[in-house]
Design a protein around this motif. Structure first.
Motif, mmCIF file in Angstrom:
data_model
loop_
_atom_site.group_PDB
_atom_site.id
_atom_site.type_symbol
_atom_site.label_atom_id
_atom_site.label_comp_id
_atom_site.label_asym_id
_atom_site.label_seq_id
_atom_site.Cartn_x
_atom_site.Cartn_y
_atom_site.Cartn_z
ATOM 1 N N ASN A 221 0.921 -1.243 0.042
ATOM 2 C CA ASN A 221 -0.153 0.049 0.209
ATOM 3 C C ASN A 221 0.918 1.077 0.088
ATOM 4 O O ASN A 221 2.084 1.102 0.242
ATOM 5 C CB ASN A 221 -1.011 -0.033 1.121
ATOM 6 N N THR A 222 0.176 2.496 -0.098
ATOM 7 C CA THR A 222 1.104 3.844 -0.140
ATOM 8 C C THR A 222 1.195 4.325 1.099
ATOM 9 O O THR A 222 1.274 5.795 0.962
ATOM 10 C CB THR A 222 0.556 4.411 -1.330
ATOM 11 N N SER A 223 1.132 3.970 2.166
ATOM 12 C CA SER A 223 0.911 4.518 3.334
ATOM 13 C C SER A 223 2.479 4.546 3.988
ATOM 14 O O SER A 223 3.149 3.443 4.245
ATOM 15 C CB SER A 223 0.240 4.133 4.637
ATOM 16 N N GLU A 224 2.865 5.824 3.972
ATOM 17 C CA GLU A 224 4.367 5.972 4.384
ATOM 18 C C GLU A 224 4.525 5.456 5.781
ATOM 19 O O GLU A 224 5.643 4.875 6.097
ATOM 20 C CB GLU A 224 4.892 7.294 4.021
ATOM 21 N N ALA A 225 3.254 6.078 6.691
ATOM 22 C CA ALA A 225 3.639 5.521 8.232
ATOM 23 C C ALA A 225 3.578 4.029 8.157
ATOM 24 O O ALA A 225 4.300 3.392 9.015
ATOM 25 C CB ALA A 225 2.332 6.067 8.850
ATOM 26 N N MET A 226 2.683 3.304 7.318
ATOM 27 C CA MET A 226 2.875 1.885 7.559
ATOM 28 C C MET A 226 4.012 1.473 6.983
ATOM 29 O O MET A 226 4.719 0.429 7.771
ATOM 30 C CB MET A 226 1.677 1.441 6.631
ATOM 31 N N THR A 227 4.663 1.551 5.856
ATOM 32 C CA THR A 227 5.957 1.271 5.580
ATOM 33 C C THR A 227 7.048 1.538 6.548
ATOM 34 O O THR A 227 7.803 0.641 6.820
ATOM 35 C CB THR A 227 6.347 2.178 4.363
ATOM 36 N N ALA A 228 7.118 2.746 7.335
ATOM 37 C CA ALA A 228 8.193 2.593 8.449
ATOM 38 C C ALA A 228 7.601 1.858 9.577
ATOM 39 O O ALA A 228 8.794 1.151 10.013
ATOM 40 C CB ALA A 228 8.178 4.335 8.806
#
Ligand code: 5HY
Length: 242
Positions: free
Chosen positions: A9-16
Protein backbone atom coordinates in the motif's frame (compact mmCIF):
# COMPACT_ATOMS: atom_id res chain seq x y z
CA UNK A 1 21.63 -10.42 3.36
CA UNK A 2 20.05 -7.60 1.34
CA UNK A 3 16.32 -7.79 1.93
CA UNK A 4 13.83 -5.88 -0.21
CA UNK A 5 10.75 -5.29 1.94
CA UNK A 6 7.75 -4.09 -0.04
CA UNK A 7 4.69 -2.57 1.63
CA UNK A 8 2.16 -2.92 -1.24
CA UNK A 9 0.00 0.00 0.00
CA UNK A 10 1.08 3.63 -0.24
CA UNK A 11 0.97 4.62 3.43
CA UNK A 12 4.42 5.92 4.34
CA UNK A 13 3.58 5.55 8.05
CA UNK A 14 2.78 1.87 7.55
CA UNK A 15 5.95 1.33 5.51
CA UNK A 16 7.95 2.83 8.39
CA UNK A 17 6.19 0.64 10.96
CA UNK A 18 6.66 -2.51 8.88
CA UNK A 19 10.34 -1.67 8.32
CA UNK A 20 10.85 -1.24 12.07
CA UNK A 21 9.26 -4.65 12.74
CA UNK A 22 11.51 -6.26 10.12
CA UNK A 23 14.69 -4.58 11.38
CA UNK A 24 13.83 -5.63 14.96
CA UNK A 25 14.22 -9.32 14.01
CA UNK A 26 16.69 -9.14 11.11
CA UNK A 27 20.09 -10.74 11.76
CA UNK A 28 23.16 -8.58 12.28
CA UNK A 29 24.55 -7.96 8.82
CA UNK A 30 21.14 -8.04 7.16
CA UNK A 31 20.03 -4.79 5.53
CA UNK A 32 16.34 -4.05 5.10
CA UNK A 33 15.46 -1.81 2.16
CA UNK A 34 11.81 -0.85 2.69
CA UNK A 35 9.79 0.51 -0.23
CA UNK A 36 6.20 1.09 -1.38
CA UNK A 37 4.66 1.56 -4.84
CA UNK A 38 4.61 4.97 -6.53
CA UNK A 39 0.90 4.47 -7.22
CA UNK A 40 -2.06 2.63 -5.73
CA UNK A 41 -4.30 2.42 -2.65
CA UNK A 42 -3.31 3.94 0.70
CA UNK A 43 -4.60 0.66 2.27
CA UNK A 44 -5.63 -2.72 0.83
CA UNK A 45 -9.05 -3.92 2.01
CA UNK A 46 -10.53 -5.82 -0.90
CA UNK A 47 -10.05 -7.41 -4.33
CA UNK A 48 -9.99 -4.11 -6.23
CA UNK A 49 -7.33 -2.59 -3.96
CA UNK A 50 -5.36 -5.80 -4.26
CA UNK A 51 -5.41 -5.81 -8.06
CA UNK A 52 -3.72 -2.41 -8.22
CA UNK A 53 -1.38 -3.23 -5.34
CA UNK A 54 -0.17 -6.34 -7.18
CA UNK A 55 1.04 -4.12 -10.05
CA UNK A 56 2.73 -1.91 -7.45
CA UNK A 57 4.60 -4.91 -6.09
CA UNK A 58 5.83 -5.79 -9.58
CA UNK A 59 6.92 -2.16 -10.08
CA UNK A 60 9.01 -2.26 -6.90
CA UNK A 61 10.58 -5.63 -7.75
CA UNK A 62 11.53 -4.29 -11.19
CA UNK A 63 12.92 -1.08 -9.64
CA UNK A 64 14.76 -2.57 -6.64
CA UNK A 65 14.91 -6.36 -7.09
CA UNK A 66 18.34 -6.54 -8.67
CA UNK A 67 20.88 -7.14 -5.91
CA UNK A 68 18.25 -8.30 -3.40
CA UNK A 69 18.99 -11.66 -1.78
CA UNK A 70 15.31 -12.00 -0.89
CA UNK A 71 12.04 -10.10 -1.19
CA UNK A 72 9.18 -9.85 1.34
CA UNK A 73 5.67 -8.73 0.32
CA UNK A 74 4.29 -7.16 3.51
CA UNK A 75 0.55 -7.29 3.00
CA UNK A 76 -1.60 -10.17 4.29
CA UNK A 77 -3.15 -10.80 0.89
CA UNK A 78 0.31 -11.60 -0.55
CA UNK A 79 -0.57 -9.45 -3.63
CA UNK A 80 1.56 -10.05 -6.73
CA UNK A 81 3.43 -12.99 -5.15
CA UNK A 82 3.57 -15.24 -8.23
CA UNK A 83 4.27 -12.32 -10.59
CA UNK A 84 7.13 -11.18 -8.34
CA UNK A 85 8.56 -14.72 -8.38
CA UNK A 86 8.65 -14.54 -12.20
CA UNK A 87 10.39 -11.16 -12.12
CA UNK A 88 13.31 -12.07 -9.82
CA UNK A 89 15.26 -15.20 -8.94
CA UNK A 90 15.59 -14.01 -5.35
CA UNK A 91 13.21 -15.89 -3.02
CA UNK A 92 9.95 -13.94 -2.63
CA UNK A 93 7.89 -14.48 0.54
CA UNK A 94 4.40 -13.26 1.28
CA UNK A 95 3.67 -12.57 4.95
CA UNK A 96 0.49 -14.68 4.93
CA UNK A 97 2.22 -17.76 3.55
CA UNK A 98 5.15 -17.29 5.95
CA UNK A 99 2.83 -16.88 8.94
CA UNK A 100 0.83 -20.01 8.04
CA UNK A 101 4.05 -22.05 7.89
CA UNK A 102 5.34 -20.64 11.19
CA UNK A 103 2.03 -21.29 12.96
CA UNK A 104 1.97 -24.86 11.68
CA UNK A 105 5.31 -25.57 13.34
CA UNK A 106 3.85 -24.45 16.70
CA UNK A 107 0.27 -25.74 16.90
CA UNK A 108 -1.91 -28.39 15.26
CA UNK A 109 -4.40 -25.64 14.42
CA UNK A 110 -4.29 -21.84 14.16
CA UNK A 111 -6.78 -19.00 13.83
CA UNK A 112 -6.36 -15.81 11.84
CA UNK A 113 -7.48 -12.47 13.28
CA UNK A 114 -7.62 -9.79 10.61
CA UNK A 115 -8.94 -6.31 9.83
CA UNK A 116 -12.07 -5.85 7.71
CA UNK A 117 -14.47 -8.80 7.65
CA UNK A 118 -14.76 -8.43 3.88
CA UNK A 119 -11.09 -9.42 3.50
CA UNK A 120 -11.60 -12.74 5.30
CA UNK A 121 -12.44 -14.40 1.99
CA UNK A 122 -9.07 -13.29 0.62
CA UNK A 123 -7.34 -15.04 3.52
CA UNK A 124 -9.56 -18.11 2.95
CA UNK A 125 -8.44 -18.22 -0.68
CA UNK A 126 -4.79 -18.14 0.48
CA UNK A 127 -5.37 -20.89 3.04
CA UNK A 128 -6.65 -23.14 0.25
CA UNK A 129 -4.08 -22.00 -2.30
CA UNK A 130 -1.20 -22.79 0.07
CA UNK A 131 -2.75 -26.04 1.33
CA UNK A 132 -3.39 -25.04 4.96
CA UNK A 133 -7.09 -25.91 5.04
CA UNK A 134 -6.45 -28.66 7.59
CA UNK A 135 -4.44 -26.37 9.90
CA UNK A 136 -6.36 -23.10 9.71
CA UNK A 137 -9.37 -23.52 12.00
CA UNK A 138 -10.92 -20.07 11.52
CA UNK A 139 -10.53 -16.58 10.04
CA UNK A 140 -12.03 -13.69 12.00
CA UNK A 141 -12.53 -10.04 11.04
CA UNK A 142 -12.47 -7.21 13.59
CA UNK A 143 -13.64 -4.49 11.16
CA UNK A 144 -10.68 -2.40 12.24
CA UNK A 145 -9.76 -0.32 9.17
CA UNK A 146 -6.17 -0.93 8.06
CA UNK A 147 -5.30 2.75 8.43
CA UNK A 148 -6.39 2.63 12.10
CA UNK A 149 -3.18 0.61 12.52
CA UNK A 150 -1.03 3.20 10.75
CA UNK A 151 0.31 4.47 14.09
CA UNK A 152 1.23 0.98 15.30
CA UNK A 153 -2.27 0.14 16.45
CA UNK A 154 -1.89 0.54 20.23
CA UNK A 155 -5.47 1.83 20.32
CA UNK A 156 -6.72 -1.42 18.79
CA UNK A 157 -4.85 -3.98 20.92
CA UNK A 158 -7.73 -4.64 23.34
CA UNK A 159 -10.18 -5.26 20.49
CA UNK A 160 -7.74 -7.59 18.73
CA UNK A 161 -7.04 -9.41 22.01
CA UNK A 162 -10.78 -9.97 22.56
CA UNK A 163 -11.23 -11.29 19.01
CA UNK A 164 -8.24 -13.61 19.46
CA UNK A 165 -9.57 -15.00 22.76
CA UNK A 166 -12.93 -15.71 21.12
CA UNK A 167 -11.19 -17.36 18.15
CA UNK A 168 -9.03 -19.62 20.35
CA UNK A 169 -12.13 -20.79 22.23
CA UNK A 170 -14.45 -21.18 19.23
CA UNK A 171 -11.84 -22.77 16.88
CA UNK A 172 -10.07 -24.81 19.55
CA UNK A 173 -6.84 -23.59 17.98
CA UNK A 174 -3.45 -23.23 19.64
CA UNK A 175 -1.96 -20.20 17.88
CA UNK A 176 -3.00 -16.84 16.44
CA UNK A 177 -1.90 -15.46 13.07
CA UNK A 178 -2.14 -11.67 12.79
CA UNK A 179 -3.95 -10.83 9.54
CA UNK A 180 -2.36 -7.47 8.76
CA UNK A 181 1.19 -6.13 8.47
CA UNK A 182 -0.03 -3.16 10.49
CA UNK A 183 -0.47 -5.42 13.54
CA UNK A 184 3.25 -6.32 13.67
CA UNK A 185 4.01 -3.94 16.55
CA UNK A 186 1.28 -5.54 18.68
CA UNK A 187 2.64 -9.10 18.41
CA UNK A 188 4.68 -9.26 21.63
CA UNK A 189 1.94 -7.67 23.76
CA UNK A 190 -0.75 -9.98 22.39
CA UNK A 191 1.41 -13.06 22.85
CA UNK A 192 2.11 -12.12 26.46
CA UNK A 193 -1.56 -11.42 27.20
CA UNK A 194 -2.93 -14.50 25.39
CA UNK A 195 -0.26 -16.97 26.50
CA UNK A 196 -0.21 -18.65 23.07
CA UNK A 197 2.08 -18.22 20.04
CA UNK A 198 1.04 -15.10 18.13
CA UNK A 199 2.58 -14.94 14.66
CA UNK A 200 3.43 -11.72 12.86
CA UNK A 201 4.01 -12.57 9.21
CA UNK A 202 6.51 -9.73 8.69
CA UNK A 203 8.90 -11.16 11.28
CA UNK A 204 8.29 -14.74 10.12
CA UNK A 205 8.94 -13.84 6.48
CA UNK A 206 12.17 -11.99 7.32
CA UNK A 207 13.58 -14.98 9.21
CA UNK A 208 12.50 -17.50 6.56
CA UNK A 209 14.01 -15.22 3.88
CA UNK A 210 17.30 -15.12 5.76
CA UNK A 211 17.26 -18.90 5.99
CA UNK A 212 16.64 -19.38 2.27
CA UNK A 213 19.30 -16.83 1.39
CA UNK A 214 21.79 -18.47 3.75
CA UNK A 215 21.15 -21.78 1.99
CA UNK A 216 21.83 -20.07 -1.33
CA UNK A 217 18.39 -21.06 -2.58
CA UNK A 218 16.75 -19.12 -5.44
CA UNK A 219 13.28 -19.23 -7.02
CA UNK A 220 13.01 -21.87 -9.74
CA UNK A 221 13.25 -20.53 -13.30
CA UNK A 222 11.85 -23.82 -14.62
CA UNK A 223 8.18 -23.75 -15.57
CA UNK A 224 5.67 -21.12 -14.45
CA UNK A 225 8.22 -19.03 -12.50
CA UNK A 226 10.44 -18.66 -15.58
CA UNK A 227 11.04 -15.02 -16.55
CA UNK A 228 8.09 -13.30 -18.28
CA UNK A 229 8.01 -13.62 -22.04
CA UNK A 230 9.30 -10.45 -23.73
CA UNK A 231 6.53 -8.24 -25.09
CA UNK A 232 5.40 -4.63 -25.31
CA UNK A 233 3.27 -3.15 -22.53
CA UNK A 234 1.08 -0.17 -23.49
CA UNK A 235 0.18 2.96 -21.56
CA UNK A 236 1.20 3.58 -17.94
CA UNK A 237 2.44 -0.01 -17.70
CA UNK A 238 4.99 0.42 -20.51
CA UNK A 239 7.94 0.57 -18.07
CA UNK A 240 6.85 -2.81 -16.64
CA UNK A 241 7.10 -4.55 -20.02
CA UNK A 242 9.71 -7.31 -20.14
C1 5HY B 1 -2.21 -5.51 4.96
N1 5HY B 1 -3.98 -4.59 3.87
O1 5HY B 1 -1.47 -6.27 5.58
C2 5HY B 1 -3.58 -5.86 4.47
C3 5HY B 1 -4.47 -6.30 5.59
C4 5HY B 1 -5.78 -6.77 5.09
O2 5HY B 1 -2.99 -2.61 3.40
N2 5HY B 1 -1.90 -4.27 4.55
C5 5HY B 1 -2.98 -3.73 3.91
O3 5HY B 1 -6.79 -6.31 5.60
O4 5HY B 1 -5.82 -7.60 4.18
Amino acid sequence: MNLLLINPNTSEAMTAGIAAAARAVAAAGSTVHATQPTFGPRSIEGHYDEAIAAAGVVEQVRLHGDGADAVVIACFGDPGLDAAREATSAPVLGIAEAAFHAASFLATGFSVVTTMTRTCVIAEHLVHRYGFERRCRGIHGTDIPVLALEDGGAGCVDQIEAAAREALARDRSGAIVLGCAGMAALCATLSMRLGVPVIDGVAAAVKFAEGLAALGLRTSAHGDYARPLPKVYEGWAAPLGW
